[in-house]
Write a protein that holds these residues in place. Structure first.
Motif, PDB file in Angstrom:
ATOM      1  N   TYR A 617      -2.307  -0.236  -5.424  1.00  0.00           N
ATOM      2  CA  TYR A 617      -2.380   0.722  -4.338  1.00  0.00           C
ATOM      3  C   TYR A 617      -2.587   2.085  -4.958  1.00  0.00           C
ATOM      4  O   TYR A 617      -2.789   3.220  -4.400  1.00  0.00           O
ATOM      5  CB  TYR A 617      -0.950   0.500  -3.465  1.00  0.00           C
ATOM      6  CG  TYR A 617      -1.221  -0.546  -2.726  1.00  0.00           C
ATOM      7  CD1 TYR A 617      -1.567  -0.542  -1.481  1.00  0.00           C
ATOM      8  CD2 TYR A 617      -0.390  -1.724  -3.130  1.00  0.00           C
ATOM      9  CE1 TYR A 617      -1.281  -1.632  -0.744  1.00  0.00           C
ATOM     10  CE2 TYR A 617      -0.485  -2.853  -2.535  1.00  0.00           C
ATOM     11  CZ  TYR A 617      -0.938  -2.756  -1.126  1.00  0.00           C
ATOM     12  OH  TYR A 617      -0.671  -3.984  -0.398  1.00  0.00           O
ATOM     13  N   THR A 628      -2.120   6.362   2.044  1.00  0.00           N
ATOM     14  CA  THR A 628      -1.560   5.281   1.298  1.00  0.00           C
ATOM     15  C   THR A 628      -0.189   5.579   0.581  1.00  0.00           C
ATOM     16  O   THR A 628      -0.006   6.736   0.043  1.00  0.00           O
ATOM     17  CB  THR A 628      -2.575   4.857   0.265  1.00  0.00           C
ATOM     18  OG1 THR A 628      -3.809   4.290   0.716  1.00  0.00           O
ATOM     19  CG2 THR A 628      -1.852   3.595  -0.609  1.00  0.00           C
ATOM     20  N   HIS A 630       3.045   3.408  -1.499  1.00  0.00           N
ATOM     21  CA  HIS A 630       3.430   2.129  -1.730  1.00  0.00           C
ATOM     22  C   HIS A 630       4.623   2.367  -2.894  1.00  0.00           C
ATOM     23  O   HIS A 630       4.235   3.130  -4.002  1.00  0.00           O
ATOM     24  CB  HIS A 630       1.955   1.220  -2.321  1.00  0.00           C
ATOM     25  CG  HIS A 630       2.664  -0.132  -2.355  1.00  0.00           C
ATOM     26  ND1 HIS A 630       2.436  -1.124  -1.160  1.00  0.00           N
ATOM     27  CD2 HIS A 630       3.112  -0.873  -3.308  1.00  0.00           C
ATOM     28  CE1 HIS A 630       2.683  -2.337  -1.861  1.00  0.00           C
ATOM     29  NE2 HIS A 630       3.198  -2.202  -2.795  1.00  0.00           N
ATOM     30  N   ASP A 654       7.209  -4.759  -6.435  1.00  0.00           N
ATOM     31  CA  ASP A 654       7.357  -3.950  -5.325  1.00  0.00           C
ATOM     32  C   ASP A 654       8.518  -4.775  -4.328  1.00  0.00           C
ATOM     33  O   ASP A 654       8.519  -4.549  -3.189  1.00  0.00           O
ATOM     34  CB  ASP A 654       6.227  -3.874  -4.596  1.00  0.00           C
ATOM     35  CG  ASP A 654       5.408  -4.972  -4.169  1.00  0.00           C
ATOM     36  OD1 ASP A 654       5.744  -5.906  -4.602  1.00  0.00           O
ATOM     37  OD2 ASP A 654       3.940  -4.852  -3.824  1.00  0.00           O
ATOM     38  N   HIS A 726       5.808   2.759   3.469  1.00  0.00           N
ATOM     39  CA  HIS A 726       6.030   1.453   2.940  1.00  0.00           C
ATOM     40  C   HIS A 726       7.732   1.122   2.888  1.00  0.00           C
ATOM     41  O   HIS A 726       8.430   1.815   2.323  1.00  0.00           O
ATOM     42  CB  HIS A 726       5.542   1.266   1.386  1.00  0.00           C
ATOM     43  CG  HIS A 726       5.442  -0.064   0.982  1.00  0.00           C
ATOM     44  ND1 HIS A 726       5.772  -0.169  -0.436  1.00  0.00           N
ATOM     45  CD2 HIS A 726       5.419  -1.426   1.494  1.00  0.00           C
ATOM     46  CE1 HIS A 726       5.632  -1.391  -0.561  1.00  0.00           C
ATOM     47  NE2 HIS A 726       5.656  -2.178   0.309  1.00  0.00           N
TER      48      HIS A 726
END
Length: 843
Positions: A617, A628, A630, A654, A726
């Motif tokens: 990412y 984006t 992440h 993650d 996220h």
């Protein structure tokens, strides 16, 4: 002197495809028969296995493509290969570290077939796209041909050796034990397609017969029209237009197409040849047609003919976001109007411009190569070149913003180039690693082999619109034993004219070793750089400014970049002037291990099973404009040296399923203005994206977070608005397996694959990252081609029926049969509810 290079725009691929079929389209002039099915295989050398009457009843049934090396057991380094024999778990390298800890060997293949009666009196060829690492072919015990560099193919005329009305045997010996020294896992065997090709015996096109060029027309906004007086063209400049991504129209531009066709005429009384050329658009509509009468000289039976130019008044350009492809069909007509031979291929119309002022432009728009440099293998499938497996990789890369492949360090399969043409991915096509015998198969001296390899490579690949320039080699300028003892300069000067004979529409480079500067002083480039059209440096992008100042004509490409410095090694380049970069090993691969028990390179941003790592990412945040954000937690890291460059192997995750009180270091990958972190409803503050600092741009850190079960969420804001988020939650205990297929249009062609992701989930359907159960598979209606996971340290084999979960996931790859079928995959694991998936294959 500054240079602007304008390159030819029209390219023709070697892919034969179906088009709308007007009445003159031949039905039997040329036949391509896929010969991949119904082979027998034996691992190991066998005396007399090429003989017609050899008994192969006990051999194993296989279908191609097939890599027999991937099936071999792991070879654990011996005690004498360990720095400390008392520590069996030490990270050590062995003689097979680079080759994926798989032993070298020999494999034999045999296929029994009875020639069709319609072939009698025709010219019958067998066409091998590649045999690793070297290979010899026989028909009915007689030698018919070989490859000494298994990444390139060959054909053999077997017309006079066929036995009619009885079984014939095609036998192939593949050998990886020759005195070669490949630096990576190559695979072994018949790993690409085999075809039979049947043509007219006296009037036919040769191998890879078509070449296409164009010349400039009166077009608006042509880059060449505003070039400095001192600029020059490598070849005829051609079509130009505006940007596809900026919204300008790519259709409606006039273009001129000139086809060259090489053919053989063995007819004694021939005085002229008649060729019919037709162009079809993407939808199969005929857009141009012409008939050409060409003089024939009997003393030159094989010759390349230039056909009269064809004009398209409103051509549609090929581009990254709109890879528009036409189809060309060229037929040889007999005196009675019947078709003697016919070839069909796709092509794309596009313009490339290169200059030290702007790097590279595609159709008049500045484009930066944002790529990967990986080896040709496909994870658990080894080297077996399945088109669907290649397509899955390319689509994943494009999803994350990559637009470029460097085929390090050998020609890839034709399927990959066809897919790059279709998907809009730019290719730097590479022929060799080092210009040394040991790196090209080992049984023919390189000084005798390159004259064979180079024409086959260029003729095969030259007409793909996706290919933007050629690379003749990699990191060779530091080797004292490169032929002619001048650090590669003379070999390059020898190869370049032969390359230009077959394609003068592209520039040429060689990728430079990071330590290989001038032998006199590090302040100057290597002598070989001064010869190449493009200065391609592995890792050493920091030399670009100084070298560019000393040599203003240089154009720069970072042919390898480390993923450990992703971000700085992109943003620290002058993006207005460079051509781009390719991240080395962006997908984990087998071989080039940093030490047992790692089975290969593990520094990619995608695992070997194509599961994404968190830093994928980061690439997406750099390469795309899509908002984006992440989360990424760094577990551990250790230093390594690779090609003289210090790097770190990092373990990144993650997920939010951990031990209470664990201290974590968090990096958020984002292209947003700022990011706020929230844990269980409590804000931990907002931090800005420091875009002015290339070393930390798109990477925002929070150190020493204390883990608390629940959830963590990153909110990405631009201009004060949340544009990306996220969130990850603490998973519960794993209770079941879940199967996720990837191919809704699974074809019953014997080659198509279904990649099924296996996940261990909790009662809320969340993936459980610490689940590590051994999953067993049963399949009906298809073949289990391979199993995999992201764990490069696992001792499990991939050609089996079970796999342990890694981070809660593993992968099963199914291969379709030749008939439509109902397929059922069942996955079971101790303590988890099993999963069953029902699918269909169809024509």
């Amino acid at each position: 002197m500054k240079r602007i290079f304008c390159l030819l725009t029209l390219c023709l691929t070697s892919l034969s495809i179906a088009t709308a079929a007007p009445e003159a389209t031949p039905t039997a002039s040329r036949q391509h028969i896929l010969f991949n099915f119904g082979w027998k295989f034996h691992a190991g050398d066998v005396e007399g296995a090429e003989a017609l009457n050899y008994d192969d009843a006990a051999w194993r049934d296989v279908n191609l493509p097939h890599d027999f090396q991937i099936e071999q057991p792991w070879v654990v380094p011996g005690a004498d290969e360990r720095p400390d024999a008392s520590d069996p778990g030490a990270n050590v390298r062995s003689r097979l570290s680079s080759r994926g800890f798989k032993e070298m060997g020999i494999g034999w293949y045999r296929k029994t077939f009875t020639p069709d009666e319609t072939w009698r009196g025709r010219r019958v060829l067998v066409d091998f796209e590649g045999i690793l690492y070297v290979g010899d072919a026989y028909l009915n015990g007689q030698f018919i041909g070989k490859t000494d560099y298994g990444y390139l193919g060959f054909e053999a005329d077997i017309s006079k050796l066929l036995r009619w009305d009885e079984p014939n045997v095609l036998a192939v010996k593949a050998d990886t034990r020759t005195p070669s020294n490949s630096r990576w896992y190559t695979g072994a065997g018949l790993y690409r397609d085999v075809h039979l090709v049947i043509t007219d015996p006296s009037l036919f096109f040769t191998r890879h017969p078509l070449r296409i060029l164009s010349k400039p027309l009166s077009l608006p906004s042509s880059p060449s029209s505003s070039s400095p007086a001192s600029s020059f063209s490598v070849s005829s400049p051609s079509v130009s237009s505006g940007s596809s991504s900026s919204g300008s129209v790519l259709g409606g531009f006039p273009a001129e197409i000139t086809l060259f066709a090489e053919l053989t005429c063995n007819e004694r009384n021939a005085k002229a040849l008649t060729l019919l050329t037709r162009i079809f658009d993407r939808d199969g509509r005929l857009v141009a047609e012409q008939t050409s009468s060409l003089p024939f000289r009997g003393n030159q039976r094989t010759r390349e003919y230039a056909l009269p130019a064809i004009h398209l008044e409103a051509a549609h350009l090929w581009d990254l976001d709109d890879p528009y492809l036409y189809t060309a069909e060229v037929s040889i007509l007999r005196a009675d109007g019947s078709v003697a031979d016919c070839v069909r291929s796709r092509f794309g119309i596009r313009q490339l411009d290169f200059s030290p002022d702007f790097g590279m432009k595609l159709n008049g728009r500045k484009v930066i190569l944002k790529g990967i440099a990986n080896h040709h293998t496909l994870g658990a499938l080894g080297a077996a070149a399945y088109p669907r497996a290649i397509e899955k990789r390319l689509r994943l890369l494009k999803e994350f913003g990559f637009n470029h492949i460097r085929t390090s360090h050998n020609p890839y399969s034709e399927s990959l180039l066809d897919l790059c043409d279709s998907l809009g991915i730019l290719v730097v096509d590479e022929l060799y690693d080092k210009w040394l015998t040991q790196y090209i198969g080992g049984r023919v001296d390189w000084t005798k082999q390159w004259q064979i390899d180079l024409p086959e490579w260029i003729r095969r690949d030259r007409n793909h619109p996706s290919i933007v320039f050629w690379s003749l080699g990699n990191e060779l300028q530091t080797y004292w034993n490169i032929p002619y003892a001048d650090w590669g300069v003379t070999p390059y000067r020898m190869m370049k004219p032969l390359l230009k004979r077959y394609d003068d529409s592209r520039l040429i480079t060689v990728a430079m070793h990071p330590r290989g500067r001038s032998q006199e002083t590090d302040s100057l480039p290597a002598p070989l750089v001064m010869e190449t059209d493009i200065a391609a440096y592995n890792y050493r992008y920091m030399y670009f400014p100084g070298d560019g100042q000393k040599f203003p004509w240089m154009m720069f490409y970072q042919s390898e970049a480390t993923t450990a410095a992703m971000g700085p090694n992109y943003y620290e380049m002058n993006l207005d002037r460079v051509i781009g970069l390719a991240y080395w090993g962006a997908i984990d691969y087998l071989g080039e291990s940093q030490g047992w028990p790692a089975k290969g390179w593990a520094q990619g941003v995608f695992y070997i099973d194509l599961t994404t790592k968190p830093n994928a990412y980061l690439a997406k945040s750099i390469f795309t404009d899509e908002p984006t954000v992440h989360l990424c937690f760094q577990e551990q890291s250790r230093p390594i040296e690779w090609n003289g460059v210090q790097q770190r192997i990092r373990s990144l995750t993650d997920h939010w399923t951990r031990t209470a009180g664990e201290e974590l270091n968090l990096t958020v990958y984002t292209n947003c203005d700022e990011v706020e972190i929230i844990v269980n409803g409590k804000s931990l503050g907002t931090k800005q994206n420091d875009r002015a600092n290339p070393k930390v741009r798109n990477q925002i850190r929070w150190d020493k977070l204390t883990y608390q079960p629940g959830y963590i969420e990153a909110l990405g804001r631009t201009n004060g608005k949340v544009v990306a988020r996220h969130r990850v939650e603490t998973a519960g205990q794993a209770v079941a397996l879940r199967l996720v297929p990837d191919n809704a249009d699974w074809r019953a062609d014997g080659l198509d694959l279904q990649h099924v992701r296996v996940e261990a989930i909790d009662k809320k359907g969340r993936v459980v990252p610490n689940a590590a159960a051994d999953v067993h598979f049963t399949v009906s209606g298809a073949t289990l081609a391979a199993v995999s996971s992201g764990d490069h340290y696992s001792d499990e084999l991939t050609q089996t029926d079970h796999r342990r979960l890694y981070e809660g996931r593993c992968l099963a790859i199914l291969r379709a049969g030749l008939q439509p079928n109902a397929v059922t995959l069942t996955a079971t694991a101790e303590g988890l509810k099993p999963a069953k998936l029902k699918m269909l294959t169809k024509h």
